[in-house]
Design a protein around this motif. Structure first.
Motif, PDB file in Angstrom:
ATOM      1  N   ILE A 167      22.290   4.072  74.470  1.00  0.00           N
ATOM      2  CA  ILE A 167      22.370   3.158  73.320  1.00  0.00           C
ATOM      3  C   ILE A 167      23.823   2.940  72.877  1.00  0.00           C
ATOM      4  O   ILE A 167      24.220   1.815  72.592  1.00  0.00           O
ATOM      5  CB  ILE A 167      21.503   3.676  72.144  1.00  0.00           C
ATOM      6  CG1 ILE A 167      20.011   3.584  72.500  1.00  0.00           C
ATOM      7  CG2 ILE A 167      21.804   2.913  70.862  1.00  0.00           C
ATOM      8  CD1 ILE A 167      19.441   2.177  72.587  1.00  0.00           C
ATOM      9  N   ASP A 168      24.628   3.995  72.849  1.00  0.00           N
ATOM     10  CA  ASP A 168      26.030   3.851  72.421  1.00  0.00           C
ATOM     11  C   ASP A 168      26.777   2.828  73.270  1.00  0.00           C
ATOM     12  O   ASP A 168      27.563   2.030  72.768  1.00  0.00           O
ATOM     13  CB  ASP A 168      26.770   5.198  72.488  1.00  0.00           C
ATOM     14  CG  ASP A 168      26.323   6.154  71.393  1.00  0.00           C
ATOM     15  OD1 ASP A 168      25.732   5.686  70.396  1.00  0.00           O
ATOM     16  OD2 ASP A 168      26.567   7.365  71.536  1.00  0.00           O
ATOM     17  N   VAL A 169      26.539   2.864  74.572  1.00  0.00           N
ATOM     18  CA  VAL A 169      27.191   1.923  75.493  1.00  0.00           C
ATOM     19  C   VAL A 169      26.741   0.500  75.172  1.00  0.00           C
ATOM     20  O   VAL A 169      27.554  -0.423  75.097  1.00  0.00           O
ATOM     21  CB  VAL A 169      26.874   2.292  76.968  1.00  0.00           C
ATOM     22  CG1 VAL A 169      27.411   1.241  77.921  1.00  0.00           C
ATOM     23  CG2 VAL A 169      27.431   3.672  77.307  1.00  0.00           C
ATOM     24  N   LEU A 170      25.430   0.328  74.951  1.00  0.00           N
ATOM     25  CA  LEU A 170      24.890  -1.002  74.654  1.00  0.00           C
ATOM     26  C   LEU A 170      25.440  -1.552  73.344  1.00  0.00           C
ATOM     27  O   LEU A 170      25.819  -2.722  73.268  1.00  0.00           O
ATOM     28  CB  LEU A 170      23.357  -0.959  74.577  1.00  0.00           C
ATOM     29  CG  LEU A 170      22.626  -0.572  75.857  1.00  0.00           C
ATOM     30  CD1 LEU A 170      21.125  -0.474  75.590  1.00  0.00           C
ATOM     31  CD2 LEU A 170      22.902  -1.570  76.961  1.00  0.00           C
ATOM     32  N   VAL A 171      25.474  -0.705  72.309  1.00  0.00           N
ATOM     33  CA  VAL A 171      25.967  -1.145  70.997  1.00  0.00           C
ATOM     34  C   VAL A 171      27.417  -1.608  71.125  1.00  0.00           C
ATOM     35  O   VAL A 171      27.803  -2.653  70.598  1.00  0.00           O
ATOM     36  CB  VAL A 171      25.833  -0.021  69.943  1.00  0.00           C
ATOM     37  CG1 VAL A 171      26.549  -0.401  68.657  1.00  0.00           C
ATOM     38  CG2 VAL A 171      24.359   0.263  69.655  1.00  0.00           C
ATOM     39  N   ASP A 172      28.205  -0.850  71.874  1.00  0.00           N
ATOM     40  CA  ASP A 172      29.606  -1.211  72.087  1.00  0.00           C
ATOM     41  C   ASP A 172      29.708  -2.564  72.802  1.00  0.00           C
ATOM     42  O   ASP A 172      30.495  -3.420  72.421  1.00  0.00           O
ATOM     43  CB  ASP A 172      30.289  -0.113  72.912  1.00  0.00           C
ATOM     44  CG  ASP A 172      31.758  -0.412  73.145  1.00  0.00           C
ATOM     45  OD1 ASP A 172      32.458  -0.688  72.159  1.00  0.00           O
ATOM     46  OD2 ASP A 172      32.195  -0.390  74.310  1.00  0.00           O
ATOM     47  N   ARG A 173      28.887  -2.776  73.810  1.00  0.00           N
ATOM     48  CA  ARG A 173      28.963  -4.009  74.598  1.00  0.00           C
ATOM     49  C   ARG A 173      28.445  -5.218  73.836  1.00  0.00           C
ATOM     50  O   ARG A 173      29.063  -6.284  73.877  1.00  0.00           O
ATOM     51  CB  ARG A 173      28.185  -3.860  75.903  1.00  0.00           C
ATOM     52  CG  ARG A 173      28.879  -2.939  76.887  1.00  0.00           C
ATOM     53  CD  ARG A 173      28.055  -2.825  78.155  1.00  0.00           C
ATOM     54  NE  ARG A 173      28.636  -1.859  79.080  1.00  0.00           N
ATOM     55  CZ  ARG A 173      27.974  -1.351  80.102  1.00  0.00           C
ATOM     56  NH1 ARG A 173      26.723  -1.706  80.328  1.00  0.00           N
ATOM     57  NH2 ARG A 173      28.559  -0.482  80.901  1.00  0.00           N
TER      58      ARG A 173
END
Length: 191
Positions: free
Chosen positions: A126-132
């Motif tokens: 999720i952290d990667v997705l939120v950043d992207r």
């Protein structure tokens, strides 16, 4: 199945190209990298890349945000299913297709992809997705709330559908070439 970091040699990639006889379809949540990974993958496999969302916009002659606003999600999903069916069944079906995040959740669309294509689930933390996704504000499902909460809910809702894809690859924060290598390895092992 998860895939490690080892990459296929150019000769192994060429041999894989000969074995692929249908479209490779990338599924997964928004922001996971389906379009960017898809472009690189298509280039390595010497096949066309198609972004289903672009094709939907071209067919409807309006943006996905406009389709959602004017006609709603069910209408959009129906058009999406028809476009993906055309892309999969069309002439020269060797290609890489990036689908919208919700495409594979639709029962008919998922059945079609599983039957006639090589489905690859690009998964991500999720952290990667939120950043992207924070870099773009064109995503209709995120415009009315907290992206982290929405993505966490969508991931939970959609995971049972995504998990039906025979190949699962983690898309992480590292270089995209690593994710592409994992996808190639996953396809090679599955075929």
């Amino acid at each position: 199945m998860e895939h490690d970091e080892s990459t296929l040699s150019p000769a192994e990639i060429e041999a894989l190209v000969q074995r692929i006889d249908r479209p490779v379809v990338l599924v997964g949540l928004m922001g996971v990298g389906k379009s960017s990974i898809g472009r690189k993958l298509a280039s390595l496999l010497h096949v066309p890349f198609v972004d289903a969302d672009d094709e939907i916009e071209r067919a409807a002659q309006m943006s996905i945000s406009e389709i959602f606003a004017q006609f709603g999600e069910p209408y959009f999903r129906d058009g999406e299913r028809r476009v993906i069916a055309r892309l999969i069944d069309g002439p020269g079906t060797r290609c890489v297709i990036a689908t919208g995040g919700g495409a594979f959740v639709n029962d008919e669309t998922r059945a079609l992809i599983l039957d006639k294509a090589i489905a690859v689930w690009l998964d991500s933390e999720i952290d990667v997705l939120v950043d992207r996704v924070g870099r773009k504000d064109t995503r209709p499902l995120l415009k009315d709330g907290n992206p982290r909460e929405i993505l966490t809910r969508l991931k939970a809702e959609r995971e049972p559908a995504y998990a039906q894809a025979p190949i699962r690859v983690m898309s992480s924060t590292g270089p995209q070439s690593r994710t592409v290598a994992r996808v190639l390895k996953g396809i090679a092992e599955w075929l």
